[in-house]
Enzyme design. Structure first.
Site, mmCIF file in Angstrom:
data_model
loop_
_atom_site.group_PDB
_atom_site.id
_atom_site.type_symbol
_atom_site.label_atom_id
_atom_site.label_comp_id
_atom_site.label_asym_id
_atom_site.label_seq_id
_atom_site.Cartn_x
_atom_site.Cartn_y
_atom_site.Cartn_z
ATOM 1 N N ASN A 11 -4.366 82.705 62.816
ATOM 2 C CA ASN A 11 -4.521 81.777 61.694
ATOM 3 C C ASN A 11 -3.224 80.990 61.551
ATOM 4 O O ASN A 11 -2.249 81.478 60.991
ATOM 5 C CB ASN A 11 -4.832 82.564 60.412
ATOM 6 C CG ASN A 11 -4.929 81.648 59.207
ATOM 7 O OD1 ASN A 11 -5.008 80.424 59.352
ATOM 8 N ND2 ASN A 11 -4.922 82.229 58.023
ATOM 9 N N TRP A 12 -3.248 79.762 62.052
ATOM 10 C CA TRP A 12 -2.018 78.953 62.050
ATOM 11 C C TRP A 12 -1.711 78.348 60.681
ATOM 12 O O TRP A 12 -0.647 77.763 60.504
ATOM 13 C CB TRP A 12 -2.124 77.839 63.094
ATOM 14 C CG TRP A 12 -1.924 78.313 64.494
ATOM 15 C CD1 TRP A 12 -1.531 79.546 64.896
ATOM 16 C CD2 TRP A 12 -2.093 77.536 65.689
ATOM 17 N NE1 TRP A 12 -1.452 79.595 66.271
ATOM 18 C CE2 TRP A 12 -1.785 78.381 66.779
ATOM 19 C CE3 TRP A 12 -2.485 76.221 65.946
ATOM 20 C CZ2 TRP A 12 -1.847 77.947 68.104
ATOM 21 C CZ3 TRP A 12 -2.553 75.776 67.265
ATOM 22 C CH2 TRP A 12 -2.239 76.644 68.330
ATOM 23 N N LYS A 13 -2.672 78.413 59.761
ATOM 24 C CA LYS A 13 -2.468 77.795 58.442
ATOM 25 C C LYS A 13 -2.032 76.334 58.640
ATOM 26 O O LYS A 13 -2.540 75.672 59.531
ATOM 27 C CB LYS A 13 -1.469 78.624 57.624
ATOM 28 C CG LYS A 13 -1.853 80.113 57.645
ATOM 29 C CD LYS A 13 -1.106 80.957 56.682
ATOM 30 C CE LYS A 13 -1.610 82.395 56.798
ATOM 31 N NZ LYS A 13 -1.074 83.265 55.783
ATOM 32 N N HIS A 99 -10.478 82.593 52.884
ATOM 33 C CA HIS A 99 -9.108 83.093 53.009
ATOM 34 C C HIS A 99 -8.482 83.162 51.614
ATOM 35 O O HIS A 99 -8.736 82.310 50.770
ATOM 36 C CB HIS A 99 -8.278 82.193 53.926
ATOM 37 C CG HIS A 99 -6.952 82.791 54.245
ATOM 38 N ND1 HIS A 99 -5.878 82.703 53.383
ATOM 39 C CD2 HIS A 99 -6.540 83.532 55.301
ATOM 40 C CE1 HIS A 99 -4.857 83.361 53.910
ATOM 41 N NE2 HIS A 99 -5.231 83.870 55.071
ATOM 42 N N GLU A 101 -5.669 82.417 50.526
ATOM 43 C CA GLU A 101 -4.932 81.211 50.103
ATOM 44 C C GLU A 101 -5.900 80.146 49.586
ATOM 45 O O GLU A 101 -5.587 79.408 48.648
ATOM 46 C CB GLU A 101 -4.069 80.693 51.264
ATOM 47 C CG GLU A 101 -2.852 81.581 51.457
ATOM 48 C CD GLU A 101 -2.309 81.646 52.868
ATOM 49 O OE1 GLU A 101 -2.624 80.753 53.688
ATOM 50 O OE2 GLU A 101 -1.567 82.604 53.161
ATOM 51 N N GLU A 171 -8.197 91.467 54.284
ATOM 52 C CA GLU A 171 -6.829 90.988 54.138
ATOM 53 C C GLU A 171 -6.330 91.261 52.715
ATOM 54 O O GLU A 171 -6.553 90.438 51.814
ATOM 55 C CB GLU A 171 -6.755 89.489 54.421
ATOM 56 C CG GLU A 171 -7.127 89.126 55.838
ATOM 57 C CD GLU A 171 -6.404 87.862 56.294
ATOM 58 O OE1 GLU A 171 -5.820 87.904 57.378
ATOM 59 O OE2 GLU A 171 -6.406 86.857 55.559
ATOM 60 N N GLY A 177 1.762 87.510 54.523
ATOM 61 C CA GLY A 177 3.003 86.744 54.532
ATOM 62 C C GLY A 177 4.150 87.433 53.818
ATOM 63 O O GLY A 177 5.181 86.818 53.545
ATOM 64 N N SER A 216 0.463 90.559 57.665
ATOM 65 C CA SER A 216 1.734 90.925 58.310
ATOM 66 C C SER A 216 1.545 91.747 59.588
ATOM 67 O O SER A 216 2.316 92.660 59.861
ATOM 68 C CB SER A 216 2.652 91.652 57.320
ATOM 69 O OG SER A 216 2.936 90.806 56.206
ATOM 70 N N GLY A 237 -1.342 85.796 60.948
ATOM 71 C CA GLY A 237 -0.773 84.545 60.450
ATOM 72 C C GLY A 237 0.559 84.263 61.120
ATOM 73 O O GLY A 237 0.625 83.766 62.245
ATOM 74 N N GLY A 238 1.648 84.606 60.443
ATOM 75 C CA GLY A 238 2.998 84.270 60.906
ATOM 76 C C GLY A 238 3.256 84.582 62.379
ATOM 77 O O GLY A 238 3.782 83.734 63.113
HETATM 78 P P1 PGA Z 1 0.293 86.959 57.870
HETATM 79 O O1 PGA Z 1 -1.027 86.146 57.463
HETATM 80 O O2 PGA Z 1 0.010 87.605 59.205
HETATM 81 O O3 PGA Z 1 1.374 85.920 57.971
HETATM 82 O O4 PGA Z 1 0.536 87.967 56.809
HETATM 83 C C1 PGA Z 1 -2.306 86.681 57.677
HETATM 84 C C2 PGA Z 1 -3.352 85.743 57.139
HETATM 85 O O5 PGA Z 1 -3.105 85.082 56.122
HETATM 86 O O6 PGA Z 1 -4.455 85.621 57.711
#
Ligand code: PGA
Length: 256
Positions: A11-13, A99, A101, A171, A177, A216, A237-238
């Site tokens: 997930n590159w956001k 998601h 976010e 999640e 994050g 994470s 994500g990250g």
């Molecule tokens: P993260 O994000 O790995 O940076 O915690 C995961 C996500 O939001 O899907």
């Protein structure tokens, strides 16, 4: 018990232009051995503007591409929105829905998701439905209640045949994050609970649906998470922004 094929999604956001996406895919494919790609579903979720470039760079490989959100309507006066058909047209096979976010920052609701998930399926897209509790909800002992509400509402209009094509990502919001990963026990407990909810609808389908953990995930903790039988993969994500880190996580899923 059916073998569930591992699934790892990046997930590159709001990261990576088309050129950066193309470069990433070349490096990832150069780094990942073919057997790993054969045994794991690997999906990249770029921003809409980089979907086409990512899909083009992935052509001829098993790598797949997903949108990060979509509107439920086929078309219409919805400024700033993108439909399932448009996401498919850009080369995607899947779409992330719900998601945290989107839920927390952009007002995504369970009511909208109840329409979005079947709309994605009807258009031939594989939904990656995200669910998870906040820290306050967990501390108040409400994790199960929150997961149950999200799963019931978001999948309310999906029949059991279609349910087979849904991927779910657990999640926990407090782990996204933050560098604070859920322990493998916590992740497995929540995923087992979600699978139990699905089993209430159809036991055989529940055994087949892939349920990922996200929050994470890094190369250093992927193996202990992936080793758990209930955890079928990761939404990253990250750590998915770096091709070497992401490749490391895919390789871990391949051997887990
Ligand atoms: P993260 O994000 O790995 O940076 O915690 C995961 C996500 O939001 O899907």
């Amino acid at each position: 018990m059916p073998e569930r094929r591992p699934y790892v999604a990046a997930n590159w956001k709001m990261h990576k232009t088309s050129d950066q996406a193309t470069d990433f895919v070349k490096r990832l494919l150069g780094r990942l051995p073919e057997p790993a790609m054969r045994s794991v579903d690997v999906v990249i979720c770029p921003p809409f503007t980089s979907l086409r470039a990512t899909a083009d760079a992935a052509r001829g490989s098993r790598l797949r591409v997903a949108g990060q959100n979509m509107h439920q309507a086929e078309s219409g006066a919805y400024t700033g929105e993108v439909s399932a058909a448009m996401i498919e047209d850009a080369g995607a096979t899947s779409v992330v829905l719900g998601h945290s976010e989107r839920r927390q920052l952009f007002g995504e609701t369970d009511e909208a998701l109840a329409v979005k998930v079947p709309a994605a399926l009807a258009a031939g897209l594989e939904p990656i439905l995200c669910v998870g509790e906040t820290e306050d909800e967990r501390d108040a002992g409400r994790m199960e209640e929150v997961l149950e509400r999200q799963i019931r509402a978001d999948l309310a209009n999906v029949g059991n045949v279609q349910l087979d094509r849904v991927v779910i990502a657990y999640e926990p919001v407090w782990a996204i994050g933050t560098g604070r990963t859920a322990t493998p026990e916590q992740a497995e407990e929540a995923i087992r609970f979600i699978r139990g909810l699905l089993a209430g609808r159809d036991g055989a389908v529940a055994e087949r649906v892939r349920i990922l953990y996200g929050g994470s995930v890094k190369p250093e903790n992927a193996d202990e998470l992936m080793a758990r039988p209930q955890i079928d993969g990761a939404l990253v994500g990250g750590a998915s922004l770096d091709p070497d880190d992401f490749a490391g996580i895919v390789e871990t899923a391949a051997v887990a």
